[in-house]
Scaffold this motif. Structure first.
Motif, mmCIF file in Angstrom:
data_model
loop_
_atom_site.group_PDB
_atom_site.id
_atom_site.type_symbol
_atom_site.label_atom_id
_atom_site.label_comp_id
_atom_site.label_asym_id
_atom_site.label_seq_id
_atom_site.Cartn_x
_atom_site.Cartn_y
_atom_site.Cartn_z
ATOM 1 N N LEU A 1 0.820 -1.188 0.000
ATOM 2 C CA LEU A 1 0.000 0.000 0.000
ATOM 3 C C LEU A 1 0.861 1.247 0.000
ATOM 4 O O LEU A 1 1.895 1.301 0.642
ATOM 5 N N LYS A 2 0.398 2.262 -0.706
ATOM 6 C CA LYS A 2 1.128 3.508 -0.771
ATOM 7 C C LYS A 2 1.058 4.237 0.569
ATOM 8 O O LYS A 2 0.028 4.248 1.236
ATOM 9 N N ALA A 3 2.149 4.845 0.956
ATOM 10 C CA ALA A 3 2.161 5.698 2.142
ATOM 11 C C ALA A 3 1.746 7.094 1.688
ATOM 12 O O ALA A 3 2.540 7.839 1.126
ATOM 13 N N VAL A 4 0.489 7.444 1.900
ATOM 14 C CA VAL A 4 -0.052 8.701 1.407
ATOM 15 C C VAL A 4 -0.014 9.735 2.518
ATOM 16 O O VAL A 4 -0.589 9.543 3.590
ATOM 17 N N GLU A 5 0.679 10.835 2.290
ATOM 18 C CA GLU A 5 0.718 11.937 3.239
ATOM 19 C C GLU A 5 -0.452 12.872 2.926
ATOM 20 O O GLU A 5 -0.500 13.503 1.880
ATOM 21 N N LYS A 6 -1.414 12.956 3.872
ATOM 22 C CA LYS A 6 -2.583 13.783 3.638
ATOM 23 C C LYS A 6 -2.467 15.076 4.440
ATOM 24 O O LYS A 6 -2.009 15.073 5.571
ATOM 25 N N PRO A 7 -2.907 16.187 3.854
ATOM 26 C CA PRO A 7 -2.934 17.427 4.626
ATOM 27 C C PRO A 7 -3.964 17.335 5.735
ATOM 28 O O PRO A 7 -4.903 16.546 5.661
ATOM 29 N N ALA A 8 -3.786 18.139 6.758
ATOM 30 C CA ALA A 8 -4.751 18.143 7.860
ATOM 31 C C ALA A 8 -6.119 18.573 7.350
ATOM 32 O O ALA A 8 -6.254 19.516 6.561
ATOM 33 N N VAL A 9 -7.157 17.855 7.801
ATOM 34 C CA VAL A 9 -8.512 18.157 7.372
ATOM 35 C C VAL A 9 -9.136 19.149 8.355
ATOM 36 O O VAL A 9 -9.109 18.923 9.565
ATOM 37 N N PRO A 10 -9.680 20.264 7.867
ATOM 38 C CA PRO A 10 -10.310 21.227 8.784
ATOM 39 C C PRO A 10 -11.422 20.565 9.598
ATOM 40 O O PRO A 10 -12.277 19.875 9.050
ATOM 41 N N ARG A 11 -11.450 20.757 10.896
ATOM 42 C CA ARG A 11 -12.385 20.084 11.758
ATOM 43 C C ARG A 11 -13.804 20.611 11.606
ATOM 44 O O ARG A 11 -14.759 19.965 12.023
ATOM 45 N N ASP A 12 -13.977 21.806 11.060
ATOM 46 C CA ASP A 12 -15.309 22.377 10.943
ATOM 47 C C ASP A 12 -15.870 22.256 9.535
ATOM 48 O O ASP A 12 -16.962 22.750 9.261
ATOM 49 N N ASP A 13 -15.143 21.621 8.630
ATOM 50 C CA ASP A 13 -15.580 21.499 7.244
ATOM 51 C C ASP A 13 -16.325 20.179 7.085
ATOM 52 O O ASP A 13 -15.800 19.203 6.551
ATOM 53 N N VAL A 14 -17.569 20.136 7.539
ATOM 54 C CA VAL A 14 -18.346 18.894 7.574
ATOM 55 C C VAL A 14 -19.142 18.753 6.280
ATOM 56 O O VAL A 14 -19.949 19.627 5.926
ATOM 57 N N LEU A 15 -18.934 17.667 5.568
ATOM 58 C CA LEU A 15 -19.679 17.386 4.344
ATOM 59 C C LEU A 15 -20.919 16.553 4.633
ATOM 60 O O LEU A 15 -21.980 16.775 4.049
ATOM 61 N N LEU A 16 -20.792 15.581 5.543
ATOM 62 C CA LEU A 16 -21.897 14.675 5.860
ATOM 63 C C LEU A 16 -22.066 14.615 7.371
ATOM 64 O O LEU A 16 -21.092 14.424 8.104
ATOM 65 N N ARG A 17 -23.296 14.776 7.827
ATOM 66 C CA ARG A 17 -23.580 14.681 9.258
ATOM 67 C C ARG A 17 -24.786 13.763 9.464
ATOM 68 O O ARG A 17 -25.852 13.994 8.882
ATOM 69 N N ALA A 18 -24.613 12.741 10.271
ATOM 70 C CA ALA A 18 -25.706 11.841 10.651
ATOM 71 C C ALA A 18 -26.007 12.063 12.123
ATOM 72 O O ALA A 18 -25.094 12.090 12.957
ATOM 73 N N THR A 19 -27.288 12.219 12.453
ATOM 74 C CA THR A 19 -27.703 12.458 13.826
ATOM 75 C C THR A 19 -28.748 11.424 14.231
ATOM 76 O O THR A 19 -29.855 11.393 13.672
ATOM 77 N N ASP A 20 -28.391 10.564 15.163
ATOM 78 C CA ASP A 20 -29.304 9.569 15.731
ATOM 79 C C ASP A 20 -30.000 8.747 14.637
ATOM 80 O O ASP A 20 -31.206 8.496 14.698
ATOM 81 N N VAL A 21 -29.246 8.316 13.636
ATOM 82 C CA VAL A 21 -29.811 7.554 12.522
ATOM 83 C C VAL A 21 -30.185 6.142 12.991
ATOM 84 O O VAL A 21 -29.390 5.444 13.619
ATOM 85 N N THR A 22 -31.398 5.738 12.682
ATOM 86 C CA THR A 22 -31.857 4.386 13.010
ATOM 87 C C THR A 22 -32.476 3.741 11.776
ATOM 88 O O THR A 22 -33.075 4.419 10.935
ATOM 89 N N LYS A 23 -32.316 2.430 11.693
ATOM 90 C CA LYS A 23 -32.997 1.637 10.670
ATOM 91 C C LYS A 23 -33.439 0.337 11.323
ATOM 92 O O LYS A 23 -32.608 -0.498 11.690
ATOM 93 N N HIS A 24 -34.738 0.187 11.503
ATOM 94 C CA HIS A 24 -35.316 -0.992 12.139
ATOM 95 C C HIS A 24 -36.187 -1.739 11.129
ATOM 96 O O HIS A 24 -36.848 -1.122 10.282
ATOM 97 N N TYR A 25 -36.160 -3.050 11.219
ATOM 98 C CA TYR A 25 -37.001 -3.899 10.380
ATOM 99 C C TYR A 25 -37.941 -4.694 11.278
ATOM 100 O O TYR A 25 -37.507 -5.274 12.285
ATOM 101 N N THR A 26 -39.210 -4.728 10.919
ATOM 102 C CA THR A 26 -40.178 -5.512 11.673
ATOM 103 C C THR A 26 -40.224 -6.929 11.113
ATOM 104 O O THR A 26 -40.437 -7.127 9.914
#
Length: 361
Positions: free
Chosen positions: A6-31
């Motif tokens: 595997l390649k050793a990829v050096e990634k720049p620091a990701v801004p902590r406030d730059d949120v693309l996707l946010r899930a809040t209390d996601v549930t999936k129930h099947y009866t």
């Protein structure tokens, strides 16, 4: 496959406030239908109150045993599976309850790469037609423009444009997965959910596909949710890792912090089972072998309190009475455990969190 493939990829620091996707209390129930002499329908809690954030440009790994709800969560995040409850926000927009018509213009920005590259490709369609399908659905252009775009995508994923007219069975497993990746890239998405994209491939070509994911992320500024059960693989592709057990996140942390000193007993047990092939040195205390006893409970019959308590070597009376919330036990580390292996809690992730405090894992 070894880590040296595997390649050793050096990634720049990701801004902590730059949120693309946010899930809040996601549930999936099947009866479930009643079986035997049961009078009441049972509920299978495939995803049971998951909150997380994915920052633009990062790779969030999601790991856990088979049946823990990883794939269902991935499908919920891109609305291929309807939510039972909770909320998903993509690129600042709540997509949880959008109708199919209103969701359509959002679809190009989020795509999914499936686990089985054979089952996910229509055997009656040519490879070029498969990659062209999302372009035609979203009206990319005329036939000539679509064919040029498909040829470009084939080149991007390392396939020859001369193979556009071949059928899926004429490709190897790795090549079929590249076709699936090209299809996902067709609409220039911001987010790709990769659902165990290398688990069905031969070990000899897994590293090639993983390196392709890394190259594409650099080239197109992609954001990944990378679902896997192989912790040895996910370590090399992820900035942060969420560990799931029975439909819940039990730990979420920066990759190296999690591998260096797991906070949840379940994470500790998973990591202890990963062979260390890099050198012959003795394992660190976090990597000492931890053998779990008992069977994984059914998501249709979850234990009271902590879902992991029936297999946890550190379980106490409180664990049977109270469900531990996902709690910040150290900066950037979130653990759902009454007695974490790391530090004292800093804060608690509520359900749902206050409007002024984002769900910070």
């Amino acid at each position: 496959m070894t880590t040296h493939d595997l390649k050793a990829v050096e990634k720049p620091a990701v801004p902590r406030d730059d949120v693309l996707l946010r899930a809040t209390d996601v549930t999936k129930h099947y009866t479930l239908r009643p079986d035997g002499f049961a009078r009441h329908r049972r509920v299978l809690r495939a995803v049971d109150g998951v909150s997380l954030e994915v920052r633009a440009g990062e790779t969030l790994g999601v790991v856990g045993e088979s049946g823990c709800g990883k794939s269902t969560l991935g499908r919920c995040l891109v609305r291929l599976t309807e939510l039972t409850g909770g909320r998903v926000e993509f690129d600042g927009r709540d997509i949880s309850t959008l109708s199919a018509r209103r969701l359509r213009p959002v679809r190009p920005g989020m795509q999914l790469v499936f686990q089985d590259p054979h089952a996910s490709l229509n055997p009656r369609r040519r490879a070029g037609e498969i990659v062209a399908e999302p372009l035609l659905i979203h009206r990319y252009g005329n036939a000539a423009a679509v064919r040029r775009r498909v040829a470009e995508l084939f080149d991007v994923v390392g396939l020859a444009a001369a193979h556009l007219d071949r059928y899926p069975h004429e490709f190897s497993g790795g090549q079929r997965q590249r076709i699936g990746i090209a299809r996902a890239l067709a609409t220039a998405p911001k987010l790709i959910v990769a659902d165990e994209p290398v688990s069905a491939l031969d070990v000899s070509i897994q590293a090639q596909v993983l390196n392709l994911f890394a190259d594409l992320q650099d080239e197109f500024a992609l954001t990944y949710v990378f679902i896997a059960h192989d912790l040895g693989v996910v370590r090399h592709v992820s900035d942060r890792i969420a560990v799931m057990y029975l439909g819940e996140i039990v730990e979420l942390a920066e990759t190296e912090a999690l591998y260096g000193a797991p906070s949840h007993p379940y994470t500790q047990a998973l990591l202890s089972a990963v062979p260390d092939l890099d050198d012959g040195s003795a394992p660190t205390p976090a990597r000492e072998r931890v053998v779990l006893t008992g069977e994984v409970p059914s998501p249709a019959d979850k234990p009271t309190g902590c879902p992991f308590r029936t297999r946890c070597p550190y379980a106490r009376e409180r664990c049977a009475l109270e469900r531990p919330p996902l709690t910040e036990t150290a900066p950037g580390r979130w653990t759902a455990c009454h007695y974490p292996l790391a530090a004292e809690p800093l804060s608690v992730l509520g359900t749902p969190p206050p409007a002024t405090t984002p769900p910070g894992p």
